[in-house]
Design an enzyme around this catalytic site. Structure first.
Site, short mmCIF file in Angstrom:
data_model
loop_
_atom_site.label_atom_id
_atom_site.label_comp_id
_atom_site.label_asym_id
_atom_site.label_seq_id
_atom_site.Cartn_x
_atom_site.Cartn_y
_atom_site.Cartn_z
N HIS A 168 -39.30 -10.48 14.52
CA HIS A 168 -38.69 -11.11 15.69
C HIS A 168 -38.98 -10.37 16.99
CE1 HIS A 168 -35.13 -8.36 14.94
NE2 HIS A 168 -35.11 -8.37 16.26
N ASP A 189 -38.52 -10.38 7.98
CA ASP A 189 -38.45 -9.96 9.38
C ASP A 189 -39.23 -8.68 9.63
OD1 ASP A 189 -37.80 -10.17 12.05
OD2 ASP A 189 -35.92 -9.08 11.86
N SER A 248 -34.62 -2.95 17.76
CA SER A 248 -35.25 -3.66 16.65
C SER A 248 -36.65 -3.15 16.38
CB SER A 248 -35.32 -5.16 16.97
OG SER A 248 -34.06 -5.74 16.92
#
Length: 424
Positions: free
Chosen positions: A148, A181, A272
């Protein structure tokens, strides 16, 4: 509990990704059912299970416990024995730290050892720009991060990677895997003096172990936060939103289900894809999501001290496959399940009830039947359909597993050999 709205000049969208120009994302839609363990949308936790449904890093900056790596220099350790950095076993990755006092880690030494192996990632597309983190995976210039973070750049975006010393390089996508992910990018004409991060052992972690998150929250590169391993094998479901952080429609509708490491180390937008390391400075997970209090129009939910990371065992397996072929295969069982509560002797417990078994699958070959309730995989408790999916996805094709099931009121163990999930 509701957080008071905070006025920020930078808007932070859903996705674990610090966006510099995109408008706030709308509230996440309901999570669709899983393919491997189909079940209703998660409800409030008034049953036995502990499944967690979270939005991908939908948070605002929470200042408590966050500090820059450069601010650690010069802090004294008092009478605590000094920590020393040693060369890693393979001579080609970040040094490991030998702590003088395991109960009081010298985070200054850990930050110094790890920071050169963590990078900042900037992504620019026609829809906007955003930032995330990544870790140096090898000397060839491969960077491991979250899907992402870089997925929006597929086909029409530019990726820029900044090393800890300020050098900046372009990068291209090697491969992405939406269901875990995870993604791998590669530096264009990268330097020869890269420092790959030393990989740790996520299988040996214990609840209460110290942990440090390193990344680029809100564009503040080189930021570290400390905490502990709060829980292990936490089934976390982060369903796909209707739009990505930069406003593009998601290319894949896969729901991300992770058998995650839960940590109290603060994780914020931009973290992230960054590193979660142990007190030796070894990578134990890739930071990917946080628990969210939800969000309403005009306000953003904040970090509440519950963050999640993808275990390094799973991350390495996917990264190796992406580097080799640009895609990853996943193990599967071949059942559809739902949440249930079943009698187990004089007690009751939550589990994943089999509602259908596909032909010619590992489940069928192992003799699983409709109505069986799976309560453990290799001794690891299964208390929901999501927990079963998370446990199976963490394993690799060809792995043998022992399923503990309850059939007709009695426990029994069933051996199964996992196969590759067919392409959809």
């Amino acid at each position: 509990m509701t957080l008071a709205p905070e006025d920020h000049t930078q808007q932070i969208p859903q996705g674990g990704y610090y966006s510099q120009s995109a408008p706030p994302a709308p509230p996440a839609p309901p999570t669709p059912p899983l393919g491997e363990g189909s079940r209703p949308a998660p409800k409030r936790d008034h049953r036995f299970g502990q499944t967690v449904g979270v939005a991908l890093l939908a948070a605002v900056l929470a200042s408590g416990g966050t500090y820059a790596a450069t601010q650690l220099a010069g802090q004294g350790t008092g009478t605590t024995p000094a920590a020393t950095a040693t060369t890693s076993p393979n001579q080609n990755s970040s040094p490991t730290v030998v702590q003088g006092n395991a109960s009081a880690p010298d985070w200054t030494a850990v930050a110094a050892a790890v920071s050169p192996s963590v990078v900042s990632i900037d992504v620019t597309t026609q829809q906007g720009s955003g930032a995330g983190s990544g870790v140096v995976f090898d000397k060839s210039g491969h960077i491991l991060t979250n899907n992402h973070v870089v997925g929006d750049a597929t086909g029409n975006g530019a990726i820029t990677v900044t090393l800890s010393d300020g050098r900046t390089y372009g990068a291209t996508i090697v491969g992405t895997d939406a269901s875990t992910d995870l993604a791998v990018i590669k530096l264009t004409n990268g330097p020869r003096d890269l420092t790959p991060i030393t990989l740790g052992d996520s299988e040996s972690l214990k609840v209460g172990d110290p942990a440090m998150a390193v990344g680029n929250p809100l564009g503040l590169s080189g930021t570290v936060t400390t905490g502990i391993v709060s829980a292990l094998n936490r089934p976390v479901s982060t369903g796909p939103s209707s739009e990505s952080p930069l406003g593009q429609q998601q290319a894949s509708g896969n729901e991300v289900v992770t058998n995650a490491i839960q940590t109290s180390a603060a994780i914020n937008p931009g973290n992230s894809g960054g590193a979660l390391v142990n007190s030796k400075g070894e990578l134990i997970g890739i930071n990917s999501s946080i628990a969210s209090l939800g969000q309403s129009q005009g306000s953003q939910s904040g970090n509440i001290g519950i963050g999640f990371a993808i275990p390094v065992k799973e991350a390495k397996s996917i990264a190796d496959q992406l580097i080799k072929s640009g895609k990853a295969e996943h193990s599967f069982l071949g059942v559809s399940t739902r949440d249930t509560v079943v009698s187990d002797g004089n007690a009751k417990r939550a589990g994943a009830q089999v509602v259908s078994v596909s032909a010619n699958t590992p489940a069928a070959n192992a003799g699983l039947k409709n109505g069986d309730v799976i309560i453990a995989v290799d001794g690891q408790r299964i208390d929901s359909a999501t927990a079963l999916v998370a446990q199976i996805r963490e394993m690799t094709v060809g792995d043998k597993a022992s399923l503990t099931i309850i059939r007709d009121g009695a426990r029994q163990d069933v051996s199964v050999t996992l196969a590759a999930k067919p392409a959809s």
